[in-house]
Motif scaffolding. Sequence first.
Motif, short mmCIF file in Angstrom:
data_model
loop_
_atom_site.label_atom_id
_atom_site.label_comp_id
_atom_site.label_asym_id
_atom_site.label_seq_id
_atom_site.Cartn_x
_atom_site.Cartn_y
_atom_site.Cartn_z
N MET A 1 3.88 21.09 -9.96
CA MET A 1 4.99 20.28 -9.49
C MET A 1 6.53 20.50 -8.85
N SER A 2 6.77 21.34 -9.39
CA SER A 2 8.26 21.25 -9.15
C SER A 2 8.80 21.67 -7.63
N SER A 3 7.44 22.04 -6.70
CA SER A 3 7.70 22.03 -5.00
C SER A 3 7.43 20.88 -4.25
N ALA A 4 6.89 20.00 -5.14
CA ALA A 4 6.01 19.23 -4.66
C ALA A 4 7.88 17.81 -4.59
N ARG A 5 8.34 18.45 -5.51
CA ARG A 5 9.92 17.32 -5.42
C ARG A 5 10.60 17.73 -4.57
N ASN A 6 10.72 18.67 -3.61
CA ASN A 6 11.27 19.20 -2.40
C ASN A 6 11.23 17.78 -1.38
N PHE A 7 10.03 17.26 -1.38
CA PHE A 7 9.16 16.54 0.02
C PHE A 7 10.47 15.51 -0.13
N GLN A 8 10.67 14.77 0.80
CA GLN A 8 10.73 13.02 1.25
C GLN A 8 9.94 12.49 2.30
N PHE A 9 10.24 11.25 2.09
CA PHE A 9 9.12 9.93 3.13
C PHE A 9 9.78 9.72 4.09
N LYS A 10 9.09 9.50 5.30
CA LYS A 10 9.47 9.23 6.41
C LYS A 10 8.97 7.93 7.10
N SER A 11 9.58 6.40 7.01
CA SER A 11 8.85 6.16 8.17
C SER A 11 10.20 5.69 9.35
N VAL A 12 9.54 5.11 10.64
CA VAL A 12 10.15 4.86 11.21
C VAL A 12 10.00 3.44 12.33
N ASN A 13 11.01 2.25 12.07
CA ASN A 13 10.65 0.97 12.52
C ASN A 13 11.04 1.02 13.44
N TYR A 14 10.26 0.21 14.92
CA TYR A 14 10.69 -0.64 16.40
C TYR A 14 10.36 -1.78 16.00
N THR A 15 11.94 -2.39 16.80
CA THR A 15 11.14 -3.92 16.27
C THR A 15 12.21 -4.65 18.04
N GLY A 16 11.26 -5.53 17.98
CA GLY A 16 11.92 -6.27 19.35
C GLY A 16 12.77 -7.44 19.37
N ASP A 93 1.50 12.31 -10.95
CA ASP A 93 1.54 14.06 -10.15
C ASP A 93 1.88 13.22 -8.33
N PHE A 94 1.99 13.71 -7.99
CA PHE A 94 2.42 13.45 -6.77
C PHE A 94 1.92 12.01 -5.61
N GLU A 95 0.88 12.24 -5.88
CA GLU A 95 0.23 11.35 -4.49
C GLU A 95 0.61 9.16 -5.68
N ASP A 96 1.27 9.56 -6.46
CA ASP A 96 1.38 8.48 -7.59
C ASP A 96 2.70 8.59 -7.30
N GLN A 97 3.49 9.19 -6.44
CA GLN A 97 4.86 9.33 -6.09
C GLN A 97 4.95 8.83 -4.97
N VAL A 98 3.91 9.05 -3.86
CA VAL A 98 3.81 8.69 -2.46
C VAL A 98 3.58 6.51 -3.24
N ALA A 99 3.02 6.38 -3.30
CA ALA A 99 1.64 5.54 -3.91
C ALA A 99 3.34 4.71 -3.93
N ASN A 100 4.51 5.23 -4.70
CA ASN A 100 5.86 3.81 -5.36
C ASN A 100 6.49 3.97 -4.36
N TRP A 101 6.52 4.36 -3.27
CA TRP A 101 6.94 4.94 -1.85
C TRP A 101 6.02 3.45 -1.09
N LEU A 102 5.27 4.00 -1.06
CA LEU A 102 4.26 3.59 -0.07
C LEU A 102 3.66 1.68 0.07
N CYS A 103 3.15 2.14 -0.97
CA CYS A 103 3.30 0.43 -1.54
C CYS A 103 3.79 -0.91 -1.16
N PRO A 104 5.36 -0.36 -1.18
CA PRO A 104 5.74 -1.50 -1.16
C PRO A 104 5.83 -1.89 0.55
#
Length: 324
Positions: A1-16, A93-104
């Motif tokens: 899991m140590s290597s997984a902590r090096n990742f970050q999450f990215k989203s990009v928004n475009y609003t009209g 696990d890492f996917e739980d970390q993804v879920a905590n960012w992605l679900c909201p």
Amino acid sequence: MSSARNFQFKSVNYTGLGQGPRVIIMGATHGNEVCGTEAIKRVMAELDSGALRIAAGSVTFVPVVNPLAYAKNERNGDRNLNRNLFPKDEPQDFEDQVANWLCPLLAQHDVLLDLHSFNAAHGEPFVMVGPVDNDGELEPFKHAEKERALARRLGVRRFVTGWMAAYGGGVQRRMRGSAAELETVLRYGVGTTEYMRTTGGYALTLECGQHLDPKAPEVAYRAIVNTLAHLKLIEAPDPEPVPFDEMEALHMVAVYDKLDAADGFSRAWASFDPVIEGEQIGTRADGTPVVAEFGGRILFPDAKAGANSEWYYLTRPNPAFGRG
């Protein structure tokens, strides 16, 4: 899991400037399914250059949903993100970390398009669609008309419904415990689109082709542009829906489990291979033949499945799709 902590999450928004729906479009929910990532980057480049413009509403792009799996070029990081997708107070696990960012993030949007690819050596693109409108306990829903209208404009002709009901039926068959335990296991069937529907939105999973098919990123790109046009985020004509007489709509009816790791298929099945009633699909470890209970098409055959886990699904034609 140590290597997984090096990742970050990215989203990009475009609003009209105009009012419109909030759309989220995602790639690499599974790390080796990169056609969506490529298509998203292409559309973002067109938006940044001015070749495309968001006129109303907003679109959020997530080029890489699961960065650990993407870095590994494998389906999963620690596990399958597209199961048991809920926020967790104590991520394991890492996917739980993804879920905590992605679900909201999903909950802030109205419509999801999740872009995938598949492992089979051959096969055409298809879209996984949710239930009809209902107020049942398994998967209540109220946007079937909008969801199916969008599905028919993605540029594919094959549609699959019934995932949660078929999955839930399999869970119930193999469960021996309490209703609370059943609910816990049923939650395992919830992925990105199922979670999106729990937040009041609607959602589609588009399987754009085989992982390495050079046409898959183009399928994904066309689906993105068609989605933006259909929902009026860009100023473009509404794409024509695929005609009813060209559609193939299938409903997942039942899941069949491997009972023993030595259970085996009679041949190398691929998703959407036709089967006829009584045709032999495989053989149990004790030599008992496994035959098709009805005619239809096989879906998601998994020769590497373990004992007491999903082995394959059978589907039936769903001629009512889109007409109801």
